[in-house]
Design an enzyme around this catalytic site. Sequence first.
Site, short mmCIF file in Angstrom:
data_model
loop_
_atom_site.label_atom_id
_atom_site.label_comp_id
_atom_site.label_asym_id
_atom_site.label_seq_id
_atom_site.Cartn_x
_atom_site.Cartn_y
_atom_site.Cartn_z
CD GLU A 1 -7.61 -5.16 -5.05
OE1 GLU A 1 -7.41 -4.57 -6.12
OE2 GLU A 1 -7.82 -4.59 -3.97
NE ARG B 1 -1.86 -3.82 -3.51
CZ ARG B 1 -2.94 -3.81 -2.74
NH1 ARG B 1 -3.82 -4.79 -2.84
NH2 ARG B 1 -3.15 -2.83 -1.88
NE ARG C 1 -3.60 -0.52 2.39
CZ ARG C 1 -4.69 -0.91 1.73
NH1 ARG C 1 -5.31 -0.06 0.95
NH2 ARG C 1 -5.15 -2.14 1.85
#
Length: 425
Positions: A348, A391, A276
């Site tokens: 995710e 990610r 994040r």
Amino acid sequence: MHDIKFLRADPEGFAAALARRGVTDAASALLAADTAWRSAETALQEALARRNALSKDIGAAMAAKDGARADTLKAEVAALKETMAGLEETARTASVAADAGLASLPNLPAADVPDGVDEHGNIEVLRWGTPRAFDFQPLEHDIVAAKLGYDPEAAARVAGARFAVLKGPLARLQRALGQYMIDVQTGAHGYSETYAPLLVGRDAAYGAGQLPKFEDDLFKTTDGRYLIPTAEMSLTNLVAGQIIDAADLPIRMTALTPCFRSEAGSAGRDTRGLIRQHQFEKCELVTICTPEQAEAEHAHMLASAEAILQALELPYRRMLLCAGDMGFSARKTYDLEVWLPGQNSYREISSVSDCGDFQGRRMNARWKVAGEKGSRGPVNTLNGSGLAVGRTLVAVIENYQQVDGSVIIPAVLQPYMAGITRLEP
């Protein structure tokens, strides 16, 4: 943005659909504002018609030299002007309230979207790949990456928390991932590579559904522009204000861009590592199409994103999001969650959303059929990540880590790595 006609035609159905998104009472307040606006507009038109009639009567009275009657009629006109001024203000206030209410409401969920209030209501519909069996305890990505060129302390000195510095072959691996993604999406899946602004104006942010509700999530410049949180904001707005011929649809676009998010409200979540960040890269997919094409385009976009995970041999699962967990503009969303052995969980890595005509109406982007007068209606839009580069880097590090702290480069990325096949501590 919703068509107010939907609310007028079926207020109970509209309210029930909004309730599935966790929004209650908004429909009744919006309907009240719309009713007030329409009532004021009707009264205003009646007053205008009366004023016009009085003007003719005044002329007739003056021609007949009936001064007393003319003065009486003039007095009525003067009173009407005051009444009309009040009606105009009432109509303006009600119109502003109705427009603000419409702009603040999320898209209505598709019929096949499950009920639920958060991620616990999401449904797993597919699982691909088998998580690797390690003969050692796999580490989280930031621990492995710290010996490969990841320097969060340097990033903090330069910019503060939630930024990253990557050095050497690790930085090249991130670049390789982005280049690979854009090459696959343009070469195999029919998306057109697009270079678009990283800064957009207020209208573009509104059209994509980021404003007015999510302004705190955006970085804003001193001249009123916004740094994009995703290239969806730029790409989708390329058709804003346009009427597009159906023969030219679908339009598929992709862009590899930096993205910027304030991460408002995420304090304490994923504070370590690359999950994040305020700044990250993403390969974005956007499609503009007709309503009839949307379902097939959703499936195509989903397959395009999954193809990257499969080529990288990263185990993942596909989740159908419940009504309460979807993004503001979406009517149906699938999340792709990649397996992270260091965290022992799926996380995710892509959201692929069908937004229906919600953004098209906000942008005033419409489609037409050649030879017909006027347009058929707002275009439909879809967007998804194909994939989030940071990610994906996390997933590669965790899934390809070795006991000695090195990381094997996936085979499909090795042509982009100038002969490097392994990241060494």
